[in-house]
Design an enzyme around this catalytic site. Sequence first.
Site, PDB file in Angstrom:
ATOM      1  CG  ASP A   3      24.507  19.791  66.058  1.00  0.00           C
ATOM      2  OD1 ASP A   3      23.555  19.210  65.509  1.00  0.00           O
ATOM      3  OD2 ASP A   3      25.687  19.693  65.661  1.00  0.00           O
ATOM      4  CG  HIS A  52      24.792  19.806  62.279  1.00  0.00           C
ATOM      5  ND1 HIS A  52      25.610  19.015  63.056  1.00  0.00           N
ATOM      6  CD2 HIS A  52      24.932  19.344  61.001  1.00  0.00           C
ATOM      7  CE1 HIS A  52      26.217  18.108  62.296  1.00  0.00           C
ATOM      8  NE2 HIS A  52      25.818  18.294  61.039  1.00  0.00           N
ATOM      9  CB  SER A 102      28.372  16.658  59.942  1.00  0.00           C
ATOM     10  OG  SER A 102      27.168  15.966  60.081  1.00  0.00           O
ATOM     11  CD1 TRP A 103      30.951  11.453  56.012  1.00  0.00           C
ATOM     12  CD2 TRP A 103      30.509   9.938  57.604  1.00  0.00           C
ATOM     13  NE1 TRP A 103      31.662  10.299  55.714  1.00  0.00           N
ATOM     14  CE2 TRP A 103      31.398   9.368  56.682  1.00  0.00           C
ATOM     15  CE3 TRP A 103      30.076   9.178  58.700  1.00  0.00           C
ATOM     16  CZ2 TRP A 103      31.871   8.066  56.803  1.00  0.00           C
ATOM     17  CZ3 TRP A 103      30.554   7.885  58.830  1.00  0.00           C
ATOM     18  CH2 TRP A 103      31.440   7.332  57.891  1.00  0.00           C
ATOM     19  N   GLY A 132      27.597  14.164  55.400  1.00  0.00           N
ATOM     20  CA  GLY A 132      26.698  13.159  54.843  1.00  0.00           C
ATOM     21  C   GLY A 132      26.712  11.913  55.733  1.00  0.00           C
TER      22      GLY A 132
END
Length: 315
Positions: free
Chosen positions: A263, A291, A108-109, A40
């Site tokens: 990605d 991703h 990711s985040w 996120g």
Amino acid sequence: MYPEIQPYAHGFLNTEDGHQVYWELCGNPEGKPAIFLHGGPGSGCSAVHRRLFDPEHYKVLLFDQRGCGRSTPHASLDNNTTWHLVADMERLRREVLEAEQMLVFGGSWGSTLGLAYAQKHTERVSELIVRGIFTAQQPELLWFYQEGASKLFPDYWEDYLAPIPVAERGDLIAAYRRRLTGTDRKVQLEAAHAWAQWESRTITLLPNKAQRREQSADESALAFSRIENHYFVHQGFMEEGQLLRDAHKLHQIPGVIVQGRYDVCTPAVTAWALHKAWPQAEFHLVPDAGHAFDEPGILQHLLAATDKFAGKVPA
């Protein structure tokens, strides 16, 4: 992945500044301590994330970061920064995992948050696994939310632009901020769904309907979009380039970096820069992946990493 499992304990961390953070423990209560960091920011954990760890070998803590998933208040931006989350992780390590050190796993985040935590609390990280590397630098944000990825997905981009008048499109992150933090519920939800849909359509190498459904509910889309936009307006509440600048602090931590070559959400240039700044970590550039963590080549390396650090295979 490993078979589906249920938590053996769960609860809420009272942050004492307005948030109740949901947490759960899975696997073996006597196993190797690990913490999972979702993406996120604002997406929350799901049952599938439990399956990245061998439940016989790991004691895994998963938690919904402030304002999302089962944490409350829902979609709250108050006292919600990277450093609040790092502090939450430290309390969860002490009070819930009850561990001196823990393996940190984030994609990711989650890679951003994992790197931030590891650089601030290096002595508390036994190993670090990061995937789909994102460091909240301005070029990364502009690529995905202003111009760059737009050239690969012009059809999806039109839907992302739709809620924003032409006069405001010079700064799309700011324009979305005004709508996502406004008081008009209809406008809020239109912006939330457009923001969330843009990401869900582009994170896999090939179209994936399951990814698109993940944030289709109004409340999920609103938390995801409000919180993510809030962090990006503030560039992750970090100095530009901070996580790469301070990567030398990771040199004594065993680590694995996994990145999809195609990605589009978090392009491989950032993972490559982290690899150069932290050469001690294993680096896997998956040639046929985007991703998402569950794309076959990426998932294979992530499972191999958790197995390796559990001592199941030779280091």
